[in-house]
Design a protein around this motif. Sequence first.
Motif, PDB file in Angstrom:
ATOM      1  N   ARG A1011       0.849  -1.183   0.000  1.00  0.00           N
ATOM      2  CA  ARG A1011       0.000   0.000   0.000  1.00  0.00           C
ATOM      3  C   ARG A1011       0.890   1.240   0.000  1.00  0.00           C
ATOM      4  N   ALA A1012       0.504   2.218  -0.752  1.00  0.00           N
ATOM      5  CA  ALA A1012       1.217   3.483  -0.792  1.00  0.00           C
ATOM      6  C   ALA A1012       0.213   4.600  -1.002  1.00  0.00           C
ATOM      7  N   ASP A1013       0.502   5.771  -0.417  1.00  0.00           N
ATOM      8  CA  ASP A1013      -0.405   6.892  -0.572  1.00  0.00           C
ATOM      9  C   ASP A1013       0.348   8.186  -0.293  1.00  0.00           C
ATOM     10  N   VAL A1014      -0.050   9.240  -0.984  1.00  0.00           N
ATOM     11  CA  VAL A1014       0.468  10.577  -0.729  1.00  0.00           C
ATOM     12  C   VAL A1014      -0.464  11.226   0.285  1.00  0.00           C
ATOM     13  N   VAL A1015       0.063  11.520   1.465  1.00  0.00           N
ATOM     14  CA  VAL A1015      -0.768  11.985   2.580  1.00  0.00           C
ATOM     15  C   VAL A1015      -0.245  13.318   3.072  1.00  0.00           C
ATOM     16  N   SER A1016      -1.136  14.090   3.669  1.00  0.00           N
ATOM     17  CA  SER A1016      -0.766  15.378   4.261  1.00  0.00           C
ATOM     18  C   SER A1016      -0.527  15.189   5.746  1.00  0.00           C
ATOM     19  N   LEU A1017       0.503  15.867   6.237  1.00  0.00           N
ATOM     20  CA  LEU A1017       0.886  15.755   7.635  1.00  0.00           C
ATOM     21  C   LEU A1017       1.648  17.014   8.028  1.00  0.00           C
ATOM     22  N   CYS A1018       1.246  17.626   9.143  1.00  0.00           N
ATOM     23  CA  CYS A1018       1.933  18.815   9.672  1.00  0.00           C
ATOM     24  C   CYS A1018       2.051  19.907   8.606  1.00  0.00           C
ATOM     25  N   ASN A1019       0.959  20.168   7.907  1.00  0.00           N
ATOM     26  CA  ASN A1019       0.909  21.197   6.865  1.00  0.00           C
ATOM     27  C   ASN A1019       1.903  20.938   5.745  1.00  0.00           C
ATOM     28  N   SER A1020       2.241  19.691   5.539  1.00  0.00           N
ATOM     29  CA  SER A1020       3.125  19.305   4.453  1.00  0.00           C
ATOM     30  C   SER A1020       2.626  17.973   3.903  1.00  0.00           C
ATOM     31  N   VAL A1021       3.397  17.377   2.989  1.00  0.00           N
ATOM     32  CA  VAL A1021       2.990  16.118   2.382  1.00  0.00           C
ATOM     33  C   VAL A1021       4.164  15.148   2.413  1.00  0.00           C
ATOM     34  N   CYS A1022       3.834  13.865   2.391  1.00  0.00           N
ATOM     35  CA  CYS A1022       4.850  12.820   2.327  1.00  0.00           C
ATOM     36  C   CYS A1022       4.245  11.598   1.646  1.00  0.00           C
ATOM     37  N   PRO A1050       6.133  -7.794  11.399  1.00  0.00           N
ATOM     38  CA  PRO A1050       6.997  -8.746  10.695  1.00  0.00           C
ATOM     39  C   PRO A1050       6.274  -9.985  10.208  1.00  0.00           C
ATOM     40  N   LEU A1051       5.185 -10.372  10.844  1.00  0.00           N
ATOM     41  CA  LEU A1051       4.423 -11.561  10.436  1.00  0.00           C
ATOM     42  C   LEU A1051       3.063 -11.115   9.919  1.00  0.00           C
ATOM     43  N   THR A1052       3.058 -10.592   8.725  1.00  0.00           N
ATOM     44  CA  THR A1052       1.808 -10.126   8.148  1.00  0.00           C
ATOM     45  C   THR A1052       1.065 -11.275   7.483  1.00  0.00           C
ATOM     46  N   ASP A1053      -0.182 -11.048   7.152  1.00  0.00           N
ATOM     47  CA  ASP A1053      -0.970 -12.049   6.443  1.00  0.00           C
ATOM     48  C   ASP A1053      -1.888 -11.337   5.461  1.00  0.00           C
ATOM     49  N   MET A1054      -2.670 -12.112   4.744  1.00  0.00           N
ATOM     50  CA  MET A1054      -3.505 -11.552   3.694  1.00  0.00           C
ATOM     51  C   MET A1054      -4.565 -10.604   4.235  1.00  0.00           C
ATOM     52  N   ARG A1055      -5.058 -10.858   5.423  1.00  0.00           N
ATOM     53  CA  ARG A1055      -6.097  -9.986   5.979  1.00  0.00           C
ATOM     54  C   ARG A1055      -5.549  -8.566   6.164  1.00  0.00           C
ATOM     55  N   ILE A1056      -4.360  -8.466   6.713  1.00  0.00           N
ATOM     56  CA  ILE A1056      -3.763  -7.147   6.912  1.00  0.00           C
ATOM     57  C   ILE A1056      -3.423  -6.515   5.563  1.00  0.00           C
ATOM     58  N   ALA A1057      -2.906  -7.317   4.648  1.00  0.00           N
ATOM     59  CA  ALA A1057      -2.524  -6.786   3.338  1.00  0.00           C
ATOM     60  C   ALA A1057      -3.720  -6.210   2.601  1.00  0.00           C
ATOM     61  N   ARG A1058      -4.878  -6.837   2.697  1.00  0.00           N
ATOM     62  CA  ARG A1058      -6.062  -6.382   1.956  1.00  0.00           C
ATOM     63  C   ARG A1058      -6.728  -5.184   2.608  1.00  0.00           C
ATOM     64  N   THR A1059      -6.528  -4.976   3.904  1.00  0.00           N
ATOM     65  CA  THR A1059      -7.289  -3.936   4.604  1.00  0.00           C
ATOM     66  C   THR A1059      -6.434  -2.776   5.081  1.00  0.00           C
ATOM     67  N   PHE A1060      -5.119  -2.840   4.932  1.00  0.00           N
ATOM     68  CA  PHE A1060      -4.263  -1.749   5.393  1.00  0.00           C
ATOM     69  C   PHE A1060      -4.493  -0.524   4.505  1.00  0.00           C
ATOM     70  N   CYS A1061      -4.703   0.626   5.124  1.00  0.00           N
ATOM     71  CA  CYS A1061      -4.888   1.851   4.352  1.00  0.00           C
ATOM     72  C   CYS A1061      -4.407   3.050   5.158  1.00  0.00           C
ATOM     73  N   PHE A1062      -3.794   3.995   4.458  1.00  0.00           N
ATOM     74  CA  PHE A1062      -3.321   5.241   5.050  1.00  0.00           C
ATOM     75  C   PHE A1062      -4.373   6.324   4.866  1.00  0.00           C
ATOM     76  N   THR A1063      -4.253   7.364   5.668  1.00  0.00           N
ATOM     77  CA  THR A1063      -5.052   8.564   5.475  1.00  0.00           C
ATOM     78  C   THR A1063      -4.249   9.757   5.945  1.00  0.00           C
ATOM     79  N   ASN A1064      -4.845  10.939   5.830  1.00  0.00           N
ATOM     80  CA  ASN A1064      -4.144  12.156   6.209  1.00  0.00           C
ATOM     81  C   ASN A1064      -3.977  12.267   7.723  1.00  0.00           C
ATOM     82  N   GLU A1065      -3.212  13.251   8.125  1.00  0.00           N
ATOM     83  CA  GLU A1065      -2.945  13.542   9.538  1.00  0.00           C
ATOM     84  C   GLU A1065      -2.199  12.409  10.245  1.00  0.00           C
ATOM     85  N   GLY A1066      -1.471  11.612   9.484  1.00  0.00           N
ATOM     86  CA  GLY A1066      -0.600  10.607  10.084  1.00  0.00           C
ATOM     87  C   GLY A1066      -1.327   9.433  10.694  1.00  0.00           C
ATOM     88  N   GLN A1067      -2.405   8.971  10.082  1.00  0.00           N
ATOM     89  CA  GLN A1067      -3.141   7.835  10.633  1.00  0.00           C
ATOM     90  C   GLN A1067      -3.273   6.728   9.599  1.00  0.00           C
TER      91      GLN A1067
END
Length: 1215
Positions: A1011-1022, A1050-1067
């Motif tokens: 998963r990858a995303d361009v997110v805003s954090l601390c009035n900037s982006v990363c 370190p021990l991920t599985d498909m459930r985490i891979a399918r549902t992991f998502c980023f959002t703004n404000e560092g969450q």
Amino acid sequence: MKKFRKVLDGLTTSSPGGTMGSPSCGSAAGTPTAAPTPKEIDVQETLVSENFQLCKTVRHGFPYQPTSLAFDPVQKILAIGSRSGGVRILGRPGVDCYCQHESGAAVLQLQFLINEGALVTACADDTLHLWNLRQRRPAVLHSLKFNRERITFCHLPFQSKWLYVGTERGNTHIVNIESFILSGYVIMWNKAIELSTKTHPGPVVHLSDSPKDEGKLLIGFEGGTIVQWDLRAKKADFRIYYDEAIHSVSWHHEGKQFMCSHSDGSLTLWTLRNTTKPFQVTFPHGKIQKDGRKESCKPILKVEYKTSRSSEPFVIFSGGLSYDKAGRRPALTIMHGKAITVLEMDYPIVEFMVLCETPYNNEVQDPYAVVVLLEKDLIVVDLTQSNFPVFENPYPMDIHESPVTCTAYFADCPPDIIPILYSIGAKNKKTGYSHKEWPIGGGTWTLGSHTYPEIIITGHADGSIKFWDASAFTLQMLYKLKTSKVFEKPKPGEGRAAELGEEDPFAVQMVSWCPHSRIFCVVGISAHIILYRFSKYDANTQIVSLEVRLQCEPEDIITPSENENNPCFSEPGSHSPQPHHQHPLSPGSRTPDGAKDSIPCLKVKDKMVRVPPGYQSDLVIQLLWVDGEPPQQITSLDLNSAYGLLAFGNCNGLAVVDYLQKTVILCISTLDLYGATDPYQRLTRSPRRNRQSTSEHCMRGLSNFYSDSKKRIRTSYQSLTELTDNQQSIDMERSKSPTSDHVNGHCTSPTSQPCSAGKPRIPMGPEGPRLTRRGPGRPPFRKAQSAACMEISLPVSHTEGHASRRAMLQQLHGVTMYSHDEHHTTAAYCWNERESRENSFSRSRSSSVSSIDRDTKEAITTLQFGESYGRKSDALPTPCLWVGTSLGVGILIPLSIPTDQEERMEDPVTVGPSGAVQMLKGSVLRFGFLDCNGALIQSPYEVWRDLNAPEDPDRPRRRKLVHFSPSSSQDAFGEGHLAIVCSERQAKVFLMPSQSCLFVHNITESSFVLRADVVSLCNSVCLACFCANGHVMTLSLPSLRPLMDVNYLPLTDMRIARTFCFTNEGQALYLSSPTEIQRITYSQEMCDNLQEMLGELFTPIETPEAQNRGFLKGFFGGNAHTFDREELFGEAAAGKASRSLAQHIPGQGGVEGMKVAASGAVGELARARIALDERGQRLGELEERTALMMTSAETFSKHAHELMLKCKDKKWYQF
């Protein structure tokens, strides 16, 4: 702060693809590449490593696989233990804390130190833990590991510091809670029973002190023996031997009788006056049969015997139902006087606990509620009303009502969206709940200062969508949408559902939501898309349906010599994928050989339907069957409300739909997008001679494949209804074809038929040769991919032995690939358990991206609408569609959209030839856009308007668009913008419109990004990335400097891979178990303020005073208050316990407590000041009362003296 300045005027440049492999992995920053730019690029980056820290924030949902339950009647908080070693502590809404034992051992039992702010947990690894709850994040103060005995039961008397611990051997040990040291006082099983007894009594299943005398301990053994042990005299007062096994014991508050539950479904009542036989034996659910015998009943696992001042006693128990009634649901039985009420439950009962007004066991209990912990739910029953209603649960315990298949997280939403969703959802709430306040109301919680609107969306296997208010670390359901209502309900055993073998045909695969325009789009597993619009009014509507034929047909490929003079990019209509509008859904749409053709998987309702306020379906798009082969699942989706367009793609191609005009404007295979700019060498094939010979050859290959002793590939998904989360298969095998690989679930075998040769193809009519490429008896769809629970078998590369990430991505993106190879070969391996731990999500070293065995089955992995420059010569930005593929190619497609509202509804949207083509390593995952000052460019959107609202003739309804053009925030037009492209391995920053690569960074070499995303954090982006090896990383923009790299999972599985998502404000969030959502933050600021945002578990409350027993009761009721446990169990009297019996392990709670105290020093001082003020106030009141008493005493003394003087000289006869 670091300033990046690049002066690139007049420098020569290389092609963007040529710099793909130049930077080395692990570089400190993105590698700059020389490129000409119109003027100086000046971006001031403000984010540094100190802005990032990763930590867990809060966990929502029902505890997965619960095992135990406890309640503090004074603090009013509830604790739930689980099989994985987790402990959830719940109070009032907002007070929700999760603790995890490091060992991961199952929690067998929980015991609160009532009103002390501490909790004792007994785990399956025979370890006792003491948790400190006086801090916002509880920590372990002490641990005690038993070495030679297994813990079976624990009991902690109220206001006692000595814990009784029963073991499997039948012994009872005593532990000091303050020091967590074992006492030398031990009640051995052979001393507790009579010497003449020849059999072992079994494990200890019950321990309790007598309400009449705390010096008497009642010990219940599993075998049916009950002993009352005199702790002072160290001998047994009485022993009871019963034929049936004992499961639980409960005292009457007077201490003169107790009740037992047994394995034969009976309840026995015993009195202390006569312990030779039970005073009463009842079978609550055992009826007498015709032959005079009683029905055999299931065991009664637990019973509670509670008295009430105003009514008859309550006898509440679980189990005990008769065996004869098959299919009967688990039940909780409430016996109140002569009335028996059976409450049937949806799931098996794990534990229940009766909540009483008093914490003292020798007082009238007055029960007011019963908490029932089920396998998949938590309910609380109101005992104060005769119909026993349940309380409305304020916690989000129904996330797993249907298995979660996808998630989406939106931070900093428009402030008006949450109230409007809540008002619509509140109309559909269930009724019949108790009107009383939720009884679990402990702890304190404040809103906090760092709050903003947050919404979490979950998609489920039954096609339902849930919107959750996630603001301020809480979770409350706002609105529920059922997508299955759009379709006709398939009849059981017939119709398309039966033909597909699909258990969850409506399962949600992905969602796309525009909070500003309130347009919502759902992608289903049956290759369907539903577009919803929001309205506050109900309406009668006719559902509009579009049907798209998006299928790659290898038999249409022609040799290069036949079409080398044709143009490189032709009209969409000349390609085999064809849109079909309002196609008839007759079951007779089949080819002459019986294969289904040109029909969708589901049938849309064709009648006028009444839709309630909320989200209302506006358009349904379905992919069609082609020649007996089902449509491939959709892998990418994006919509833009300002453009009125919706784009989606799969492993066959791309389609763009104008949802305002309800038309398909583009339907094209992936290869045809390139035109002459195809960066790869494709394998070409001559057309097949005839279908018969090819089919026979294919079937021969199939028979050889299945006749081989090697196992075929298998990917099974288990439903959440079973709630199993087992390890993967332990079998690893080879496939028939050693060269096959998977790219995002798409076969990349060099022997497979390509979709196209990169040139225009001659469309073939319905009478042309076709091939049924699906094997016999193989269902076209698998079961819904429950992100909550699934079992995976991943292909393994022969060369390195690492698990290939290609098949994992097949499951991650939800793509089902049926091989169209001539020999029907697929990778056929299983994953063994060891590699599932060590090589989870690792990919083969031999990158298929650089391999010459590249297949042309190229999937669309990501789509993004936005304002950009389609050509290098463009002076102004125009609407564009960015397309990312599984082979690491980014394609830019310019769009021409009419600007006038009337023209927009009438004139068609045109699609120009593909413009820029960028290349990266691995599948493209995300696009992002910055202006030349480094600010994030948002996609344009349409302001929400209610289409069902009454018309206002004075104010006609018009579309209001909000644009964020790259040139709007800059001084001059034509300055351009920056495009961020992130793939599985690499991130690049391009300058548009020159298309020059400014920075490139190799994110990982040993793993790949999920998963990858361009997110805003601390009035900037990363750029935030989550890798398959569990690392969470952030990169600065635009320089791509690594800012954070944490090995989080370190021990991920498909459930985490399918549902992991980023959002703004560092969450971010992911599904940590089939029933729970875990939220995390990677912001240092949020980590610093976390203590303020979390709720307090412990609040200072005075312990209620014991009732005055009266002189007679105290005189005849025994000497319960003169029992000194310290005198009996202390080291001076009992000595030390054997060191080999248990090992004391100090915890980290003290250190954590000091950290918390240090971080919240101001709050502690404020509380101390308030406490001092209250103490001073009470002292002042005491002084006033003392002064009044002194004045009263002086007055009485004065009057008594006057009376004495008056009567001093009088004789007795003068009175």
